[in-house]
Structure formats: structure tokens, C-alpha cells
Design a protein around this motif. Structure first.
Motif, PDB file in Angstrom:
ATOM      1  N   GLU A  63       0.821  -1.205   0.000  1.00  9.46           N
ATOM      2  CA  GLU A  63       0.000   0.000   0.000  1.00  9.46           C
ATOM      3  C   GLU A  63       0.861   1.263   0.000  1.00  9.46           C
ATOM      4  O   GLU A  63       0.532   2.246  -0.666  1.00  9.46           O
ATOM      5  N   ILE A  64       1.954   1.248   0.752  1.00  8.00           N
ATOM      6  CA  ILE A  64       2.858   2.406   0.779  1.00  8.00           C
ATOM      7  C   ILE A  64       3.447   2.638  -0.601  1.00  8.00           C
ATOM      8  O   ILE A  64       3.480   3.768  -1.096  1.00  8.00           O
ATOM      9  N   LYS A  65       3.898   1.563  -1.241  1.00  9.69           N
ATOM     10  CA  LYS A  65       4.500   1.690  -2.590  1.00  9.69           C
ATOM     11  C   LYS A  65       3.491   2.174  -3.616  1.00  9.69           C
ATOM     12  O   LYS A  65       3.867   2.816  -4.598  1.00  9.69           O
ATOM     13  N   GLN A  66       2.205   1.887  -3.395  1.00 10.35           N
ATOM     14  CA  GLN A  66       1.158   2.362  -4.308  1.00 10.35           C
ATOM     15  C   GLN A  66       0.800   3.821  -4.056  1.00 10.35           C
ATOM     16  O   GLN A  66       0.021   4.406  -4.808  1.00 10.35           O
ATOM     17  N   GLY A  67       1.364   4.409  -3.003  1.00  6.44           N
ATOM     18  CA  GLY A  67       1.097   5.810  -2.699  1.00  6.44           C
ATOM     19  C   GLY A  67      -0.154   6.053  -1.887  1.00  6.44           C
ATOM     20  O   GLY A  67      -0.616   7.179  -1.779  1.00  6.44           O
ATOM     21  N   ASN A  68      -0.707   5.006  -1.285  1.00 11.35           N
ATOM     22  CA  ASN A  68      -1.951   5.146  -0.542  1.00 11.35           C
ATOM     23  C   ASN A  68      -1.835   6.006   0.711  1.00 11.35           C
ATOM     24  O   ASN A  68      -2.847   6.436   1.258  1.00 11.35           O
ATOM     25  N   TYR A  69      -0.613   6.280   1.181  1.00 12.36           N
ATOM     26  CA  TYR A  69      -0.419   7.068   2.397  1.00 12.36           C
ATOM     27  C   TYR A  69       0.326   8.369   2.124  1.00 12.36           C
ATOM     28  O   TYR A  69       0.728   9.051   3.073  1.00 12.36           O
ATOM     29  N   ASP A  70       0.496   8.720   0.874  1.00 11.96           N
ATOM     30  CA  ASP A  70       1.171   9.975   0.539  1.00 11.96           C
ATOM     31  C   ASP A  70       0.293  11.150   0.971  1.00 11.96           C
ATOM     32  O   ASP A  70      -0.926  11.128   0.812  1.00 11.96           O
ATOM     33  N   LEU A  71       0.927  12.166   1.480  1.00 12.85           N
ATOM     34  CA  LEU A  71       0.177  13.350   1.898  1.00 12.85           C
ATOM     35  C   LEU A  71       0.107  14.363   0.791  1.00 12.85           C
ATOM     36  O   LEU A  71       0.877  14.493  -0.050  1.00 12.85           O
TER      37      LEU A  71
END
Length: 71
Positions: A63-71
Motif C-alpha cells: 500500500e505504501i508503494k502504491q502511494g496510498n499514504y502519501d500526503l
């Protein structure tokens, strides 16, 4: 979350995230804790850590690599 034995905890080798800068800002550290992974704040290592089982760790990284937590 998952249970971690004291033995696993005492053998943990913490490493700083490759995304952490050298400016001392917001940094996380990760360690292998048996079959789990530990995540903690590098500025407050004695404050504790979050232990995540392997399957959930793999899902979180995806999920992090997919950008799901990018601000």
C-alpha cells in the motif's frame, strides 16, 4: 499486531528507513522480530514499537508503494 518474545526483542537490529533524511526530521526504524516486523520512531526509541505480523507487513509495504499514504 503480534506478540514478540523478549528474546526476539533483545536480538532486534533496528535500521532507519531509506527515505529518512539526515536532518533529524520524521524518521522511522524497522527491525525483524522473529516472524514479525517492528516499527518505531527513531527520535523516541524507548517509547516502544508496533509489531506487525509478516502478512500484514507485506500488505502495508504494498500500500505504501502504491502511494496510498502519501500526503
Amino acid at each position: 499486531m503480534t506478540a514478540v518474545t523478549e528474546h526476539e526483542n533483545s536480538r532486534a537490529v533496528w535500521r532507519k528507513s531509506s527515505r529518512s533524511g539526515s536532518s533529524g526530521g520524521e524518521c522511522v526504524e524497522v527491525a525483524r522480530l522473529g516472524s514479525a516486523r517492528g516499527v518505531r520512531d527513531s527520535k523516541a526509541p524507548k517509547a516502544g514499537y508496533l509489531a506487525i505480523d509478516h502478512g500484514r507487513w507485506v500488505a502495508l509495504l504494498s500500500e505504501i508503494k502504491q502511494g496510498n499514504y502519501d500526503l
